[in-house]
Design an enzyme around this catalytic site. Structure first.
Site, PDB file in Angstrom:
ATOM      1  N   GLU A  91     -19.914 -19.794   1.937  1.00  0.00           N
ATOM      2  CA  GLU A  91     -20.336 -20.568   3.116  1.00  0.00           C
ATOM      3  C   GLU A  91     -21.807 -20.334   3.426  1.00  0.00           C
ATOM      4  OE1 GLU A  91     -17.762 -20.432   6.542  1.00  0.00           O
ATOM      5  OE2 GLU A  91     -19.238 -21.451   7.809  1.00  0.00           O
ATOM      6  N   LYS A 143      -6.344 -16.431   3.268  1.00  0.00           N
ATOM      7  CA  LYS A 143      -7.800 -16.247   3.057  1.00  0.00           C
ATOM      8  C   LYS A 143      -8.251 -15.110   3.950  1.00  0.00           C
ATOM      9  CE  LYS A 143     -11.127 -19.178   4.771  1.00  0.00           C
ATOM     10  NZ  LYS A 143     -11.893 -18.268   5.653  1.00  0.00           N
ATOM     11  N   ASP A 186      -5.599 -18.921   6.982  1.00  0.00           N
ATOM     12  CA  ASP A 186      -6.720 -18.019   7.253  1.00  0.00           C
ATOM     13  C   ASP A 186      -6.220 -16.854   8.101  1.00  0.00           C
ATOM     14  OD1 ASP A 186      -9.366 -17.486   6.941  1.00  0.00           O
ATOM     15  OD2 ASP A 186     -10.093 -19.092   8.246  1.00  0.00           O
ATOM     16  N   ASP A 222      -9.210 -20.478  10.583  1.00  0.00           N
ATOM     17  CA  ASP A 222      -9.259 -19.921  11.942  1.00  0.00           C
ATOM     18  C   ASP A 222     -10.301 -20.674  12.773  1.00  0.00           C
ATOM     19  OD1 ASP A 222     -11.547 -18.889  10.800  1.00  0.00           O
ATOM     20  OD2 ASP A 222     -11.222 -16.832  11.510  1.00  0.00           O
ATOM     21  N   SER A 223     -10.987 -21.637  12.134  1.00  0.00           N
ATOM     22  CA  SER A 223     -11.832 -22.581  12.883  1.00  0.00           C
ATOM     23  C   SER A 223     -10.984 -23.318  13.920  1.00  0.00           C
ATOM     24  CB  SER A 223     -12.484 -23.585  11.926  1.00  0.00           C
ATOM     25  OG  SER A 223     -11.527 -24.152  11.056  1.00  0.00           O
ATOM     26  N   GLU A 278     -11.932 -12.907   5.131  1.00  0.00           N
ATOM     27  CA  GLU A 278     -13.401 -12.923   5.091  1.00  0.00           C
ATOM     28  C   GLU A 278     -13.950 -11.562   4.682  1.00  0.00           C
ATOM     29  OE1 GLU A 278     -15.201 -14.283   8.724  1.00  0.00           O
ATOM     30  OE2 GLU A 278     -14.114 -16.185   8.693  1.00  0.00           O
TER      31      GLU A 278
HETATM   32  O1  KIV Z   1     -11.915 -21.395   9.294  1.00  0.00           O
HETATM   33  C1  KIV Z   1     -12.359 -22.257   8.517  1.00  0.00           C
HETATM   34  O2  KIV Z   1     -12.234 -23.468   8.744  1.00  0.00           O
HETATM   35  C2  KIV Z   1     -13.049 -21.786   7.329  1.00  0.00           C
HETATM   36  C3  KIV Z   1     -13.769 -22.803   6.490  1.00  0.00           C
HETATM   37  C4  KIV Z   1     -15.005 -23.234   7.175  1.00  0.00           C
HETATM   38  C5  KIV Z   1     -14.038 -22.291   5.137  1.00  0.00           C
HETATM   39  O3  KIV Z   1     -13.054 -20.634   7.062  1.00  0.00           O
END
Ligand code: KIV
Length: 290
Positions: A184, A115, A85, A46-47, A117
């Site tokens: 992280e 994924k 994510d 989600d970056s 969090e």
């Molecule tokens: O969103 C992302 O890119 C991440 C990584 C930094 C692990 O969660």
């Protein structure tokens, strides 16, 4: 072509002490290049909210945005495991919404896993997702979706109390059914103890070398990030600089009429040019000059 990386492969890599290489990706060409470089896991992070969509944080990105990016990545690469994510708001509300949204990532976008969090309510979400047959990667330490709650984008687990809390979270996420865990921005001693304490692989980002694998954000790794780059990043290329140099050359060439040149155009035999011009002169192409 090698076969798809499986969850069993990842577990075996941890057992053998072979490092697991992960990188984020958000489009098909990047996924193709990452596969060619033999990356094991592609994380559609989600970056993307910040790296490709121009937001200030990861919070605004939606499930629909992430589905488009995940589909593109899945079209670009076959061998790496593709992890989507789950964005902020897509799993926090209830197990039901978490499963509903995760199913979309697998069914509509071709993700192999998702994924999520955190480790509070996330534990119940992990159980629900795994019960629904969806593999889950956990993520603890600095969890950007809760950066405000954590007091900003700060390293986590720097006191014994916090370190103990992170270790307990890691063990709980493993018990809940995660197949891997992102750590992280946690100090290496904490990452080392967590990596030893759990059987699932740890994937570190700013967590030191003892993790079972590493992940970096595509734009950070390649020098495409505009603005702050965290201290845990190693930049392997200056693609941003190369792109800027190329674009400036293009701008100058167009403005100075140096581009396009003959080799960038299509040929037309002289006879046909003359015919065309004669027809124009005779006003026979439908538009009179008078
Ligand atoms: O969103 C992302 O890119 C991440 C990584 C930094 C692990 O969660």
């Amino acid at each position: 072509m090698k076969t798809k990386v499986s969850l069993t492969d990842l577990a075996a890599m941890k057992q053998r002490g072979e490092k697991i290489v992960t990188v984020t990706a958000y489009d098909a060409p990047s996924a193709r290049l990452a596969e060619a470089a033999d990356v094991d896991i592609l994380l559609v992070g989600d970056s993307a909210a910040m790296t490709v969509l121009g937001y200030e944080s990861t919070l605004p990105v939606t499930v629909d945005d992430m589905l488009v990016l995940t589909r593109a990545v899945a079209r670009g690469a076959r061998r790496p495991l593709i992890v989507a994510d789950m964005p902020f708001g897509s799993f926090q509300v209830s197990n039901r919404t978490a499963v509903k949204n995760a199913v979309r990532f697998v069914k509509e976008a071709g993700a192999d896993a998702v994924k999520i969090e955190g480790a509070g309510t996330a534990l119940s979400r992990v159980r629900a997702l795994v019960d629904a047959g969806i593999p889950v990667m956990g993520h603890i330490g600095l969890t950007p979706q809760s950066a405000t709650m954590l007091g900003g984008y700060k390293p986590q687990g720097r006191t014994a109390v916090e370190a103990r809390r992170l270790q307990a979270a890691a063990v709980a996420l493993e018990s809940a059914g995660c197949f891997a865990l992102v750590l992280e921005a946690v100090p290496p001693p904490v990452a080392t103890h967590i990596t030893k304490a759990i059987r699932i692989p740890t994937i570190g980002i700013g967590a030191g070398a003892s993790c079972d694998g590493q992940v970096l954000v595509w734009h950070d790794l390649l020098g495409l990030t505009d603005g702050h780059v965290p201290r845990f990043v190693k930049q392997y290329a200056d693609i941003g600089g190369a792109v800027l140099t190329a674009l400036k050359a293009y701008v100058a060439d167009v403005r100075e009429s140096r581009f396009p040149e003959k080799q960038h155009t299509y040929a037309m035999v002289d006879e046909q040019v003359e015919l065309f011009e004669a027809e124009l002169a005779a006003g026979s192409l439908g538009r009179s000059r008078t």
